[in-house]
Scaffold this active site. Structure first.
Site, PDB file in Angstrom:
ATOM      1  N   ASN A 149       0.801  -1.220   0.000  1.00  0.00           N
ATOM      2  CA  ASN A 149       0.000   0.000   0.000  1.00  0.00           C
ATOM      3  C   ASN A 149       0.834   1.271   0.000  1.00  0.00           C
ATOM      4  OD1 ASN A 149       0.200  -1.579   2.557  1.00  0.00           O
ATOM      5  ND2 ASN A 149      -0.304   0.390   3.478  1.00  0.00           N
ATOM      6  N   CYS A 323       2.761   9.260  13.448  1.00  0.00           N
ATOM      7  CA  CYS A 323       3.145  10.325  14.369  1.00  0.00           C
ATOM      8  C   CYS A 323       3.089   9.768  15.780  1.00  0.00           C
ATOM      9  CB  CYS A 323       2.179  11.487  14.216  1.00  0.00           C
ATOM     10  SG  CYS A 323       3.001  13.026  13.885  1.00  0.00           S
TER      11      CYS A 323
HETATM   12  N1  PLP Z   1      -4.528  -4.343   3.350  1.00  0.00           N
HETATM   13  C1  PLP Z   1      -3.988  -3.362   2.623  1.00  0.00           C
HETATM   14  C2  PLP Z   1      -2.770  -3.642   1.804  1.00  0.00           C
HETATM   15  C3  PLP Z   1      -4.549  -2.083   2.639  1.00  0.00           C
HETATM   16  O1  PLP Z   1      -3.985  -1.112   1.927  1.00  0.00           O
HETATM   17  C4  PLP Z   1      -5.698  -1.862   3.442  1.00  0.00           C
HETATM   18  C5  PLP Z   1      -6.282  -0.514   3.549  1.00  0.00           C
HETATM   19  O2  PLP Z   1      -5.589   0.482   3.496  1.00  0.00           O
HETATM   20  C6  PLP Z   1      -6.236  -2.930   4.163  1.00  0.00           C
HETATM   21  C7  PLP Z   1      -5.627  -4.158   4.098  1.00  0.00           C
HETATM   22  C8  PLP Z   1      -7.463  -2.761   5.002  1.00  0.00           C
HETATM   23  O3  PLP Z   1      -8.610  -2.728   4.184  1.00  0.00           O
HETATM   24  P1  PLP Z   1      -9.993  -2.122   4.682  1.00  0.00           P
HETATM   25  O4  PLP Z   1      -9.822  -0.646   4.737  1.00  0.00           O
HETATM   26  O5  PLP Z   1     -10.981  -2.544   3.635  1.00  0.00           O
HETATM   27  O6  PLP Z   1     -10.300  -2.718   6.001  1.00  0.00           O
END
Ligand code: PLP
Length: 384
Positions: A149, A323
């Site tokens: 992410n 933070c």
């Molecule tokens: N896994 C990854 C790689 C993510 O980027 C995110 C959300 O940012 C999640 C899991 C969590 O997903 P959700 O917001 O649908 O609970």
């Protein structure tokens, strides 16, 4: 003020066609899909149609899809319940996982399982060989994300799953940042369980799905009313599921074009910023990376300071850092990539998506470099 949204890895706007598809289910199509009467019968087939679209998007069969509330739920479910019949099993995960996986794995460790966290290379990639080396006789589960992410780096999941399969180990992948953006075929990936979340690809928040390969025994998430083949009881989030199904259909239809358009805007932003801001660095893999993500570090800058400045300019981006008690900690993901802290503190994540325009990118290229340069000049170490 011009408002520019470049934080699509956090969440995305609902696609107008998705909203349109959902509206009847917030109105006249209100029935409970489990009801045997007309109101339920009007709704139930639409849930199955959504399931078909979700399955098609990842090359699965509809029976292998269970609707969930999203990524965090899916990740927790997979990791906790694949191992629920075991005591003291060994789990392998990576240092760059999303907290939904990372924290769950650490909780499992606290509850008596054993955990190995494998590192990544300087691009944030897991080397299948390091997974191979971490495998023990009691390893029961490998959970490694498909696309990161923060950096967008894509992991070689099919190689990792192949290693796992040979040793009879289950593989789960958090594919939240990949599903709906890039072509996926679960059969080619070879994973046992995959987690997806709709709000990362223009579906509403609170709707996602879990792929559970046929034959894999995953204990139900919740018991009760037997919805979702008994795997996740509870009256379905009907509007959310309908929206998710539509978003899957649109993703499959538009993916090629999006990859081209968004990818070239991302490349333009990357080149423009790197050419104009001195001592900038790409965080993540140059090519094995989701086409919408750009994580750049500007040396001598606190990412949070630049972020606040961009916020005043109406540009929504993010840093991966947390933070903690007033001081900014470089992100765990960038730390795992063994980055010079003078760089990792100045990391900014730009994530583009449906709706991002060329005008917006050109505007960013006019606005960001002068701010970045000004912050750099404030640093006593900067010599540019
Ligand atoms: N896994 C990854 C790689 C993510 O980027 C995110 C959300 O940012 C999640 C899991 C969590 O997903 P959700 O917001 O649908 O609970």
């Amino acid at each position: 003020m011009k408002k520019i949204y470049l934080d699509h890895n956090a969440t995305t706007p609902v696609h107008p066609e998705v909203r349109e598809a959902m509206l009847p289910f917030l109105g006249e199509l209100f029935g409970n899909p489990s009801s045997g009467h007309w109101a339920g019968r009007e709704v139930a087939p639409h849930i199955e149609e959504a399931r078909m679209h979700a399955a098609e998007l990842i090359g699965a069969r509809p029976e292998e899809i269970v609707f969930t509330a999203g990524g965090t739920e899916g990740d927790n479910w997979a990791i906790r319940n694949l191992l629920s019949h075991m005591q003291g099993a060994h789990i392998i995960t990576s240092a760059v996982e999303h907290p939904a996986v990372y924290s769950t794995c650490h909780e499992m460790e606290a509850e008596g399982h054993e955990l190995t966290v494998v590192g990544v290379d300087r691009f944030g990639r897991v080397d299948p060989d390091s997974v191979r080396k971490a495998i023990r006789d009691d390893t029961a589960l490998i959970t490694i994300m498909l696309a990161n992410n923060e950096t967008g780096t894509i992991n070689p999941i099919s190689d990792i799953a192949a290693i796992a399969r040979k040793r009879g180990i289950l593989t789960h992948t958090d594919a939240v940042q990949a599903v709906g953006k890039t072509p996926l075929d679960v059969k080619a990936l070879g994973v046992d369980v995959l987690t997806a979340s709709g709000h990362k690809f223009n579906a509403p928040k609170g709707a996602g799905f879990q792929y559970i390969r046929e034959g894999v025994e995953l204990k139900p998430l919740m018991v009760g009313g037997h919805q979702e083949h008994g795997m996740r009881s509870g009256t379905e989030n009907v509007p959310g599921i309908i929206g998710l199904g539509k978003a899957c259909k649109i993703a499959l239809r538009d993916m090629g074009e999006r990859e081209q358009v968004i990818g070239s805007l991302r490349d333009r932003l990357e080149k423009g910023l790197r050419d104009t801001v001195p001592e900038s660095q790409l965080n993540g893999h140059p090519t094995e990376r989701i086409y919408n993500t750009l994580n750049l570090s500007f040396r001598y800058i606190e990412g949070e300071a630049l972020l606040s400045m961009l916020e005043l300019e109406g540009i929504a981006v993010s840093t991966g850092s947390a933070c903690l008690s007033g001081s900014t900690e470089p992100s765990r993901v960038l730390k795992a990539m063994d980055m010079d802290p003078l760089y990792s503190r100045g990391a900014i994540r730009f994530s583009l998506g449906f709706g991002t325009t060329e005008d917006e990118i050109e505007h960013c290229l006019r606005v960001i470099p002068p701010h970045a340069h000004r912050f750099q000049k404030m640093s006593p170490f900067f010599e540019g």
